[in-house]
Design an enzyme around this catalytic site. Sequence first.
Site, PDB file in Angstrom:
ATOM      1  N   TYR A   8     -19.980  -0.424  -5.697  1.00 15.13           N
ATOM      2  CA  TYR A   8     -20.629  -1.070  -6.832  1.00 15.13           C
ATOM      3  C   TYR A   8     -20.387  -0.218  -8.065  1.00 15.13           C
ATOM      4  CZ  TYR A   8     -24.375  -2.961  -9.789  1.00 15.13           C
ATOM      5  OH  TYR A   8     -25.088  -3.523 -10.819  1.00 15.13           O
ATOM      6  N   TYR A  55     -17.941 -11.166  -8.756  1.00 16.04           N
ATOM      7  CA  TYR A  55     -19.063 -10.212  -8.772  1.00 16.04           C
ATOM      8  C   TYR A  55     -20.149 -10.700  -7.829  1.00 16.04           C
ATOM      9  CZ  TYR A  55     -22.503  -7.095 -10.984  1.00 16.04           C
ATOM     10  OH  TYR A  55     -23.442  -6.126 -11.244  1.00 16.04           O
TER      11      TYR A  55
END
Lengths: 141, 385
Positions: B342, B292
């Site tokens: 995202y 991430y």
Amino acid sequence: MTDEIRVIPPAHDPDDVWFWEGVREGRLLLQACADCGVVRHPPLPMCGACHSTDWTTRESAGVGTVHSWIVSVPPGAPSGPGRIVVLVDLADGVRFVANLVDTPVTTVANGMAVRLEFRDCGGTVLPQFVPADPTADGGVA
Amino acid sequence: MSARPAFAGTTVIAGIGHTEYSKDSGRSELQLAAEAARAAIADAGLTPADVDGLVTFTQDANDELLLMRALGIPEVRFLSRTPNGGAGAYGTIQHAAAAVAAGAAETVLVYRAFNERSGRRFGQPNQRVTPPGWNWYLPFGLDTPAKTYALAFQRYMHRYGLTNEDFGRYSVVARRHAATNPDAWFFGRPITLAEHQESRWIVEPILRLLDCCQESDGGVALIVTRSERAHDLPHPGVTIAAASVDHLVEGSVMHNYYHHDLAEFPEAAALGRRLYDQAGLTAADVDAAMLYENFSPVVFLQLEAFGFCGPGEARDFIADGHIDLDGSLPVNTHGGLLGEAYIHGVNNVLEAVRQLRGTAANQLADPERILVAGGSSGLILEAVR
Ligand SMILES: [Zn+2]
């Protein structure tokens, strides 16, 4: 320069109302457990070390060193005056987010010694820091 | 191995689905969730009637019962949500796997869908303090995620002497991987290091625009069930070898300023130890990683925390090509949150599943184990051979 800064004022929070009362009196108050004495920041309603909900406040000596820092450019005005945001390792044993003022950006460094002052920032009084030794390299702008 | 929970090695991700990734989906978040879920159920070779559990983020705006109606799921017996936004993204899989292993559900649908670009944008400046806790930050000018995280990244740069150009080398890799992934928003649009260095400062001298994740509209979903069940399904599934959420006292998701040394990521280090314990593996056994990255420096901190390289070595690890497709540890082979989209990090799980199935756009040579992590939550997924 400070009068150009737009500051988001603190909001009412029952767990830190005493802190902002202290700021209005020109004192940086830290929370300390009334039973075991641990100083904690940010404050909490219970001591994680001894579970006491009794606490007292301790006035910070207002000295410390810069742990890290950034320049916060105001939203929507990228060429406007930036605010230096610092993480200060207070001599009281806790780390505190504030601003460094009266300091050219080129002279800010991790580890520099700073001391507390209270300033009116766009209508909101906030604890701010200045270089502890104004005669040192980079002193007052 | 005493640390091995019941779900580790006995549960699988049996299906994945997603919408297109865009900047303006033109439809509701509920529709995105329903479309992604429909695709994941079909991919698993199941029907909505097979789904008996739902898990999403606390931040997800899509009501479970509306999603049930939209999909025609007749009955569920397990619902759960996980906190902490993207940092907790992989907690959804842990909840689903734990529910399945405990018998609380048989087939759990995990979903995350939002219009994060055309709707509420997380990266926009906060306008007011929201108690509790934000009085310590917003009045001092920490009004965006970029500034908030950069205050900690500065310490890492200071400690190891990094410049923003070092971070840019990750962005170049992410965009190169995205450039050959047709699902990626930045498909066909790689960047050079010079272009990274010409992008505007967000927090000088720490983060430029091309260090920041995208803002995206889209939905992703996946199906978690028992390994035994997956034997009868079209895909053998990928095994959930480990899943954990790790937090430490004095920690914080956004304002992680109170640990002793901000040049480290102790939550990620704890998470890594936990995941390796559960799976009975070490960092050397991991073939690829999906990390991430709301901001590029988080990749550096995680590479070090998970033991893929030593403290301060991520700069050279990346510069030397280790995270490239042909490197020793390919990272974010779909382009990550910078390059693909995202979708709060859950799209990274889908890429790990594709890689382990052998169906990724940038397919690696027979990867067997992939670590998927977001600092304080993560997974190790294993191919079923
Ligand atoms: Zn105490």
